[in-house]
Design a protein around this motif. Sequence first.
Motif, PDB file in Angstrom:
ATOM      1  N   TYR A  43       6.675  -2.158 -12.322  1.00 54.09           N
ATOM      2  CA  TYR A  43       5.248  -2.348 -12.100  1.00 54.09           C
ATOM      3  C   TYR A  43       4.963  -3.818 -12.367  1.00 54.09           C
ATOM      4  CZ  TYR A  43       4.739   2.715 -12.631  1.00 54.09           C
ATOM      5  OH  TYR A  43       4.838   4.065 -12.479  1.00 54.09           O
ATOM      6  N   HIS A  96       2.154  -4.900   5.696  1.00 54.36           N
ATOM      7  CA  HIS A  96       2.928  -3.968   6.500  1.00 54.36           C
ATOM      8  C   HIS A  96       2.944  -4.524   7.911  1.00 54.36           C
ATOM      9  CE1 HIS A  96       4.404   0.184   7.176  1.00 54.36           C
ATOM     10  NE2 HIS A  96       3.987  -0.051   8.398  1.00 54.36           N
ATOM     11  N   LEU A 152       3.881  -3.991  11.844  1.00 58.61           N
ATOM     12  CA  LEU A 152       4.215  -2.976  12.845  1.00 58.61           C
ATOM     13  C   LEU A 152       5.308  -3.475  13.769  1.00 58.61           C
ATOM     14  CD1 LEU A 152       0.732  -1.565  13.842  1.00 58.61           C
ATOM     15  CD2 LEU A 152       2.207  -1.042  11.918  1.00 58.61           C
ATOM     16  N   ARG A 175       0.065  -7.080  12.029  1.00 66.14           N
ATOM     17  CA  ARG A 175       0.266  -7.077  10.586  1.00 66.14           C
ATOM     18  C   ARG A 175      -0.974  -6.530   9.886  1.00 66.14           C
ATOM     19  NH1 ARG A 175       0.491 -12.168   6.518  1.00 66.14           N
ATOM     20  NH2 ARG A 175      -1.612 -12.277   7.359  1.00 66.14           N
ATOM     21  N   HIS A 176      -0.755  -5.615   8.972  1.00 70.23           N
ATOM     22  CA  HIS A 176      -1.865  -5.058   8.209  1.00 70.23           C
ATOM     23  C   HIS A 176      -1.708  -5.464   6.759  1.00 70.23           C
ATOM     24  CE1 HIS A 176      -4.811  -2.164   6.724  1.00 70.23           C
ATOM     25  NE2 HIS A 176      -3.917  -1.769   5.854  1.00 70.23           N
ATOM     26  N   ILE A 177      -2.767  -5.982   6.173  1.00 62.39           N
ATOM     27  CA  ILE A 177      -2.724  -6.291   4.749  1.00 62.39           C
ATOM     28  C   ILE A 177      -3.431  -5.182   4.002  1.00 62.39           C
ATOM     29  CG2 ILE A 177      -3.586  -7.846   2.966  1.00 62.39           C
ATOM     30  CD1 ILE A 177      -2.803 -10.135   4.625  1.00 62.39           C
ATOM     31  N   LEU A 187       1.751   0.690  -9.194  1.00 60.74           N
ATOM     32  CA  LEU A 187       1.481   1.903  -9.969  1.00 60.74           C
ATOM     33  C   LEU A 187       1.540   3.155  -9.103  1.00 60.74           C
ATOM     34  CD1 LEU A 187      -1.443   1.122 -12.421  1.00 60.74           C
ATOM     35  CD2 LEU A 187       0.960   1.540 -12.904  1.00 60.74           C
ATOM     36  N   ASP A 188       1.213   2.986  -7.834  1.00 62.57           N
ATOM     37  CA  ASP A 188       1.117   4.147  -6.967  1.00 62.57           C
ATOM     38  C   ASP A 188       2.339   4.310  -6.072  1.00 62.57           C
ATOM     39  OD1 ASP A 188       0.092   1.676  -6.185  1.00 62.57           O
ATOM     40  OD2 ASP A 188      -0.751   2.552  -4.371  1.00 62.57           O
ATOM     41  N   ALA A 189       3.397   3.583  -6.379  1.00 66.56           N
ATOM     42  CA  ALA A 189       4.603   3.700  -5.557  1.00 66.56           C
ATOM     43  C   ALA A 189       5.344   4.989  -5.882  1.00 66.56           C
ATOM     44  CB  ALA A 189       5.516   2.502  -5.804  1.00 66.56           C
ATOM     45  N   PRO A 242       6.429   1.121  -0.442  1.00 63.43           N
ATOM     46  CA  PRO A 242       6.217   1.405   0.971  1.00 63.43           C
ATOM     47  C   PRO A 242       5.722   0.189   1.740  1.00 63.43           C
ATOM     48  CG  PRO A 242       4.387   2.286  -0.315  1.00 63.43           C
ATOM     49  CD  PRO A 242       5.265   1.508  -1.255  1.00 63.43           C
ATOM     50  N   PHE A 243       5.623  -0.951   1.098  1.00 61.50           N
ATOM     51  CA  PHE A 243       5.130  -2.153   1.769  1.00 61.50           C
ATOM     52  C   PHE A 243       5.743  -3.379   1.108  1.00 61.50           C
ATOM     53  CE2 PHE A 243       1.983  -0.504  -1.282  1.00 61.50           C
ATOM     54  CZ  PHE A 243       2.083  -1.470  -2.245  1.00 61.50           C
ATOM     55  N   ARG A 278       9.379   0.261 -14.958  1.00 63.27           N
ATOM     56  CA  ARG A 278       8.675   1.472 -14.625  1.00 63.27           C
ATOM     57  C   ARG A 278       9.174   2.652 -15.457  1.00 63.27           C
ATOM     58  NH1 ARG A 278       7.860   3.897  -8.557  1.00 63.27           N
ATOM     59  NH2 ARG A 278       7.670   6.006  -9.343  1.00 63.27           N
ATOM     60  N   MET A 320      -5.484   5.622 -10.578  1.00 58.66           N
ATOM     61  CA  MET A 320      -5.243   6.095  -9.218  1.00 58.66           C
ATOM     62  C   MET A 320      -6.506   6.666  -8.604  1.00 58.66           C
ATOM     63  SD  MET A 320      -1.367   7.410  -9.479  1.00 58.66           S
ATOM     64  CE  MET A 320      -1.403   7.898  -7.806  1.00 58.66           C
ATOM     65  N   ARG A 375      -8.420   3.820  -7.359  1.00 56.63           N
ATOM     66  CA  ARG A 375      -7.795   3.297  -6.140  1.00 56.63           C
ATOM     67  C   ARG A 375      -8.166   4.142  -4.947  1.00 56.63           C
ATOM     68  NH1 ARG A 375      -2.606   0.014  -6.610  1.00 56.63           N
ATOM     69  NH2 ARG A 375      -3.153  -1.100  -8.514  1.00 56.63           N
ATOM     70  N   ALA A 399      -9.998   3.156  -1.639  1.00 59.39           N
ATOM     71  CA  ALA A 399      -9.388   3.390  -0.332  1.00 59.39           C
ATOM     72  C   ALA A 399     -10.369   4.116   0.581  1.00 59.39           C
ATOM     73  CB  ALA A 399      -8.112   4.218  -0.490  1.00 59.39           C
TER      74      ALA A 399
END
Lengths: 224, 224
Positions: free
Chosen positions: A53, A65, A67, A72-74, A86-88, A93-94, A109, A130, A133, A137
């Motif tokens: 973490y 991320h 494509l 590209r997505h931030i 923390l949420d991995a 995933p990115f 971790r 979370m 978050r 989101a």
Amino acid sequence: MPATHAVTFRSTAYHGQRVAPAESLAALDGVGVVIGLRRDEPLFRPGDTAEFYFKVLKGAVRSCHVLADGRRHIGDFFMAGDFIGLDAGESYPFAAEAIAKAMLIRYSRQKVEALAAEEPRIGRSLVEIMRSRLAAARERMLLLGHMTAMERIASFLLDLSARGGDGRICLPMTRTDIGDYLGLTMETVSRALSQLKSEGTITQQGLHEVTIANPAALMALFKP
Amino acid sequence: MPATHAVTFRSTAYHGQRVAPAESLAALDGVGVVIGLRRDEPLFRPGDTAEFYFKVLKGAVRSCHVLADGRRHIGDFFMAGDFIGLDAGESYPFAAEAIAKAMLIRYSRQKVEALAAEEPRIGRSLVEIMRSRLAAARERMLLLGHMTAMERIASFLLDLSARGGDGRICLPMTRTDIGDYLGLTMETVSRALSQLKSEGTITQQGLHEVTIANPAALMALFKP
DNA sequence: CGCCCATTTGAAAATAATCAATGGAAGTGG
DNA sequence: CCACTTCCATTGATTATTTTCAAATGGGCG
């Protein structure tokens, strides 16, 4: 290492209300290692085992991320005080990269999870973080799905302003970064900022710093 | 009450991989009350005290948020097996309404939290569920921020297909609902579906059921 | 100090929204 | 059970917002 990184412990909520600082997570201090990053240097890549973490001490980090066709997505901008990872799950995933020169703490971790297992309060803090978050989101999905370009920019500025503290907003990222974060092109971002400037809603001090001259006007643009 | 609602316990992840069923949450069975809803009947309203968690047994539920100017955003579609409210704070931040006649189980949140406090495995299941929700939220932000109308529809259909099981996809919601979920208008949704039909990618059995005739074509449209 | 890259600005093109009208399904009440 | 009514879906034409393409300006970093 002194208490430098025990001082501020902000939630990482982006939009929406800030949750109460998770004091119980203070138990983590002392188990972290400080690391530095140069501009554009990766912190980790997508698929890397999520062994750590991180907490940002100084500077800024983006998660992104890319494509297959290059879009590209931030996902997030992480500023001083924010947590990363923390949420991995098993692996990240990115990708995470420094936007500008940055300093972070790296936590094992495994150690944190072990602490959480024996100390329910820590587990609950994780859930709280979370939750916030997820709330952020949700708000961002609303933004990306239903807001106009100008509304997105207004929301973004208000958000940064709420995080940064005082009126001066620091924008270490490029216009392209902002666009990839808000689902807009660089040009649209630039045009929106120019319009706000010409209307006197914001003023600019160098490319990477703006001030909100008329908060009410901005808030009128962003109506959740 | 027999084990009717102890049977299936699917994760509520929308996009992305399904997490392993949280077996430890099976401890919850037996503490729930079954309730029924008619079409469009609210389960709760935004701001209601988040006293309960719910699990959908039959039918479908939508969560939605209405902006000051009337724009409506749908946060999620909850189908049989999905949980509602796990990520709420003090109060629900959105409304939940039945899309079609629905049956749910209602759990006392207090009891669940008490269980979680004394049984770390439950707490960990909650974290796992929230992780998968966050992953889904990230994917949806990408979708809403960077995908074209056709890509969004393709992703939506593939997603429902992955959840529903076999080739037949049930669409209990209206085109307007789908639009509000994907950040599109009803007309755009309708046009995209018509095009997919005319290309032979999908076939339609009544307004609320479609079959994916050519999965490869759909997947080619949606490239994460 | 100068080069390079990000930003700004303009004009054209494209995607999706809006406006509008028709067709069809579902649900209601007699 | 059927007819009526209402709401939803489809399709077409037009408009608007944002993207794309392109050029010029300016700041920041070496």
